[in-house]
Design a protein around this motif. Structure first.
Motif, PDB file in Angstrom:
ATOM      1  N   ARG A  79       0.823  -1.213   0.000  1.00 35.92           N
ATOM      2  CA  ARG A  79       0.000   0.000   0.000  1.00 35.92           C
ATOM      3  C   ARG A  79       0.858   1.264   0.000  1.00 35.92           C
ATOM      4  O   ARG A  79       0.334   2.367   0.013  1.00 35.92           O
ATOM      5  CB  ARG A  79      -0.940   0.003   1.200  1.00 35.92           C
ATOM      6  CG  ARG A  79      -2.081  -0.995   1.079  1.00 35.92           C
ATOM      7  CD  ARG A  79      -3.115  -0.826   2.184  1.00 35.92           C
ATOM      8  NE  ARG A  79      -2.594  -1.094   3.523  1.00 35.92           N
ATOM      9  CZ  ARG A  79      -2.600  -2.287   4.108  1.00 35.92           C
ATOM     10  NH1 ARG A  79      -3.113  -3.321   3.489  1.00 35.92           N
ATOM     11  NH2 ARG A  79      -2.115  -2.440   5.317  1.00 35.92           N
ATOM     12  N   GLY A  80       2.184   1.096   0.011  1.00 35.95           N
ATOM     13  CA  GLY A  80       3.081   2.243  -0.068  1.00 35.95           C
ATOM     14  C   GLY A  80       3.694   2.685   1.243  1.00 35.95           C
ATOM     15  O   GLY A  80       4.370   3.712   1.299  1.00 35.95           O
ATOM     16  N   ASP A  81       3.480   1.943   2.316  1.00 31.79           N
ATOM     17  CA  ASP A  81       4.050   2.309   3.615  1.00 31.79           C
ATOM     18  C   ASP A  81       5.455   1.734   3.726  1.00 31.79           C
ATOM     19  O   ASP A  81       5.654   0.610   4.174  1.00 31.79           O
ATOM     20  CB  ASP A  81       3.165   1.793   4.751  1.00 31.79           C
ATOM     21  CG  ASP A  81       3.676   2.188   6.123  1.00 31.79           C
ATOM     22  OD1 ASP A  81       4.714   2.877   6.214  1.00 31.79           O
ATOM     23  OD2 ASP A  81       3.039   1.792   7.118  1.00 31.79           O
ATOM     24  N   ILE A  82       6.440   2.511   3.338  1.00 32.57           N
ATOM     25  CA  ILE A  82       7.827   2.066   3.351  1.00 32.57           C
ATOM     26  C   ILE A  82       8.334   1.833   4.775  1.00 32.57           C
ATOM     27  O   ILE A  82       9.304   1.111   4.987  1.00 32.57           O
ATOM     28  CB  ILE A  82       8.723   3.066   2.581  1.00 32.57           C
ATOM     29  CG1 ILE A  82      10.087   2.466   2.249  1.00 32.57           C
ATOM     30  CG2 ILE A  82       8.874   4.363   3.344  1.00 32.57           C
ATOM     31  CD1 ILE A  82      10.043   1.347   1.270  1.00 32.57           C
ATOM     32  N   LEU A  83       7.655   2.401   5.770  1.00 34.17           N
ATOM     33  CA  LEU A  83       8.073   2.209   7.158  1.00 34.17           C
ATOM     34  C   LEU A  83       7.868   0.775   7.638  1.00 34.17           C
ATOM     35  O   LEU A  83       8.429   0.375   8.660  1.00 34.17           O
ATOM     36  CB  LEU A  83       7.330   3.188   8.075  1.00 34.17           C
ATOM     37  CG  LEU A  83       7.621   4.670   7.811  1.00 34.17           C
ATOM     38  CD1 LEU A  83       6.775   5.542   8.731  1.00 34.17           C
ATOM     39  CD2 LEU A  83       9.094   4.979   7.972  1.00 34.17           C
ATOM     40  N   ALA A  84       7.101  -0.002   6.906  1.00 39.19           N
ATOM     41  CA  ALA A  84       6.911  -1.409   7.260  1.00 39.19           C
ATOM     42  C   ALA A  84       8.085  -2.267   6.791  1.00 39.19           C
ATOM     43  O   ALA A  84       8.183  -3.436   7.164  1.00 39.19           O
ATOM     44  CB  ALA A  84       5.615  -1.932   6.655  1.00 39.19           C
ATOM     45  N   LEU A  85       8.990  -1.694   6.000  1.00 43.82           N
ATOM     46  CA  LEU A  85      10.108  -2.459   5.446  1.00 43.82           C
ATOM     47  C   LEU A  85      11.081  -2.995   6.503  1.00 43.82           C
ATOM     48  O   LEU A  85      11.435  -4.178   6.453  1.00 43.82           O
ATOM     49  CB  LEU A  85      10.852  -1.621   4.405  1.00 43.82           C
ATOM     50  CG  LEU A  85      12.027  -2.286   3.702  1.00 43.82           C
ATOM     51  CD1 LEU A  85      11.579  -3.528   2.947  1.00 43.82           C
ATOM     52  CD2 LEU A  85      12.695  -1.295   2.759  1.00 43.82           C
ATOM     53  N   PRO A  86      11.547  -2.201   7.475  1.00 43.94           N
ATOM     54  CA  PRO A  86      12.521  -2.741   8.434  1.00 43.94           C
ATOM     55  C   PRO A  86      12.053  -3.980   9.200  1.00 43.94           C
ATOM     56  O   PRO A  86      12.802  -4.961   9.295  1.00 43.94           O
ATOM     57  CB  PRO A  86      12.798  -1.552   9.367  1.00 43.94           C
ATOM     58  CG  PRO A  86      12.544  -0.359   8.504  1.00 43.94           C
ATOM     59  CD  PRO A  86      11.367  -0.759   7.636  1.00 43.94           C
ATOM     60  N   PRO A  87      10.806  -4.009   9.726  1.00 44.09           N
ATOM     61  CA  PRO A  87      10.413  -5.235  10.428  1.00 44.09           C
ATOM     62  C   PRO A  87      10.318  -6.451   9.505  1.00 44.09           C
ATOM     63  O   PRO A  87      10.626  -7.573   9.910  1.00 44.09           O
ATOM     64  CB  PRO A  87       9.057  -4.911  11.049  1.00 44.09           C
ATOM     65  CG  PRO A  87       8.715  -3.525  10.683  1.00 44.09           C
ATOM     66  CD  PRO A  87       9.814  -2.956   9.867  1.00 44.09           C
ATOM     67  N   VAL A  88       9.905  -6.237   8.257  1.00 45.04           N
ATOM     68  CA  VAL A  88       9.849  -7.345   7.302  1.00 45.04           C
ATOM     69  C   VAL A  88      11.262  -7.851   7.031  1.00 45.04           C
ATOM     70  O   VAL A  88      11.522  -9.052   7.062  1.00 45.04           O
ATOM     71  CB  VAL A  88       9.150  -6.917   5.987  1.00 45.04           C
ATOM     72  CG1 VAL A  88       9.342  -7.964   4.897  1.00 45.04           C
ATOM     73  CG2 VAL A  88       7.676  -6.669   6.234  1.00 45.04           C
TER      74      VAL A  88
END
Length: 131
Positions: A79-88
């Motif tokens: 959905r475009g939330d790049i802030l979810a990248l580090p936990p993934v």
């Protein structure tokens, strides 16, 4: 740009999902295998894949994406939330994250979101190369 990297991540995840579905169709009852305890649960050691990404050899559990909470985070990225990248990223590579991040650190000492996304794309492609 980050948007194209997110698109690449989404594409790689789609290939991974299709490969997983195909593999599930061929799974039969297998004998119990050796397991180890990981920070996010039990991992079958026979399931670990050794891959090399950015010159770093990693042991990755290809079933890591069979995790509801991780899928939620991937949906946030989609959905475009790049802030979810580090936990993934950390969920996928676990305690190997720092070595991998150090391998792509630039001359300023930074790891860009684009570089981290490209690492995830490469990991997912390595786990499902034929999908």
């Amino acid at each position: 740009p980050v948007d194209s990297s997110i698109a690449a991540l989404n594409e790689a995840f789609g290939r991974y999902e299709r490969a997983g579905e195909a593999a599930d169709e061929g799974i039969s009852n297998t004998p119990q295998q050796e397991t180890i305890e990981a920070h996010n649960g039990t991992v079958r050691t026979d399931m670990l894949h050794t891959i090399t990404v950015a010159g770093v050899q990693l042991e990755v559990d290809p079933t890591v994406f069979d995790d509801f909470e991780l899928l939620e985070s991937l949906a946030e990225i989609q959905r475009g939330d790049i802030l979810a990248l580090p936990p993934v990223f950390r969920a996928v590579v676990g305690d190997q994250a720092q070595a991998l991040l150090d391998a792509v650190r630039d001359e300023r000492g930074r790891v860009t979101a684009t570089a981290a996304t490209e690492l995830l794309v490469q990991i997912m492609s390595e786990l499902a190369p034929k999908a």
